[in-house]
Design a protein around this motif. Sequence first.
Motif, short mmCIF file in Angstrom:
data_model
loop_
_atom_site.label_atom_id
_atom_site.label_comp_id
_atom_site.label_asym_id
_atom_site.label_seq_id
_atom_site.Cartn_x
_atom_site.Cartn_y
_atom_site.Cartn_z
N GLY A 85 7.17 -3.81 1.83
CA GLY A 85 5.94 -3.38 1.17
C GLY A 85 5.51 -1.99 1.62
O GLY A 85 5.07 -1.17 0.81
N HIS A 86 5.63 -1.72 2.93
CA HIS A 86 5.31 -0.38 3.43
C HIS A 86 6.26 0.66 2.84
O HIS A 86 5.84 1.76 2.46
CB HIS A 86 5.38 -0.35 4.96
CG HIS A 86 4.21 -1.02 5.61
ND1 HIS A 86 2.93 -0.50 5.58
CD2 HIS A 86 4.13 -2.18 6.31
CE1 HIS A 86 2.12 -1.31 6.24
NE2 HIS A 86 2.81 -2.33 6.68
N ARG A 87 7.55 0.31 2.74
CA ARG A 87 8.51 1.24 2.15
C ARG A 87 8.19 1.50 0.67
O ARG A 87 8.31 2.62 0.19
CB ARG A 87 9.94 0.72 2.31
CG ARG A 87 10.47 0.88 3.73
CD ARG A 87 11.97 0.64 3.80
NE ARG A 87 12.32 -0.76 3.69
CZ ARG A 87 12.33 -1.62 4.70
NH1 ARG A 87 11.99 -1.22 5.92
NH2 ARG A 87 12.67 -2.87 4.51
N LEU A 88 7.79 0.45 -0.03
CA LEU A 88 7.41 0.62 -1.44
C LEU A 88 6.21 1.54 -1.56
O LEU A 88 6.18 2.44 -2.41
CB LEU A 88 7.12 -0.74 -2.09
CG LEU A 88 6.64 -0.71 -3.54
CD1 LEU A 88 7.63 0.02 -4.45
CD2 LEU A 88 6.42 -2.13 -4.03
N ASN A 89 5.21 1.37 -0.70
CA ASN A 89 4.04 2.26 -0.74
C ASN A 89 4.42 3.70 -0.46
O ASN A 89 3.89 4.62 -1.07
CB ASN A 89 2.97 1.79 0.25
CG ASN A 89 1.87 1.03 -0.42
OD1 ASN A 89 1.77 0.98 -1.63
ND2 ASN A 89 1.02 0.42 0.38
N GLU A 90 5.36 3.91 0.46
CA GLU A 90 5.83 5.27 0.73
C GLU A 90 6.49 5.86 -0.51
O GLU A 90 6.29 7.03 -0.83
CB GLU A 90 6.83 5.27 1.89
CG GLU A 90 6.20 5.04 3.24
CD GLU A 90 7.23 4.90 4.35
OE1 GLU A 90 8.41 5.26 4.13
OE2 GLU A 90 6.85 4.43 5.43
N ALA A 91 7.26 5.04 -1.21
CA ALA A 91 7.93 5.51 -2.43
C ALA A 91 6.91 5.81 -3.52
O ALA A 91 7.12 6.72 -4.34
CB ALA A 91 8.93 4.46 -2.92
N LEU A 92 5.80 5.08 -3.55
CA LEU A 92 4.77 5.30 -4.57
C LEU A 92 3.88 6.51 -4.25
O LEU A 92 3.16 6.98 -5.12
CB LEU A 92 3.90 4.06 -4.73
CG LEU A 92 4.57 2.85 -5.37
CD1 LEU A 92 3.67 1.63 -5.28
CD2 LEU A 92 4.97 3.14 -6.81
#
Length: 107
Positions: A85-92
């Motif tokens: 989830g943290h990685r997804l937020n970084e990508a967003l």
Amino acid sequence: MAEQRYQCGLDAAMHVISGKWKVLILWALDEHGTCRFGELRRTVGASEKVLTQHLRELERDGIVRRAVVVEEPPRVVEYSLTEEGHRLNEALGPLGDWGRRRMAPTG
């Protein structure tokens, strides 16, 4: 989880974040850390039914972690982001930057 066929990486990503409220849930959990259901509902503004559905989908996809803190009624459940989830937020992040530029007044 059943194997999905995607056309590209963006297709796979959009499958996970599809829905009006999911990116706001991700933002709230990133901004506030661990949140209880009621806190998320107030922050995001989604109905109880929709928020429950989206949280279940995000949990199924390994983006959100659900933890029961108190078992006996009233049950207390907390939600937080997983590493994925943290990685997804970084990508967003770049998408959010783009959106903020679009929101800025021109002229």
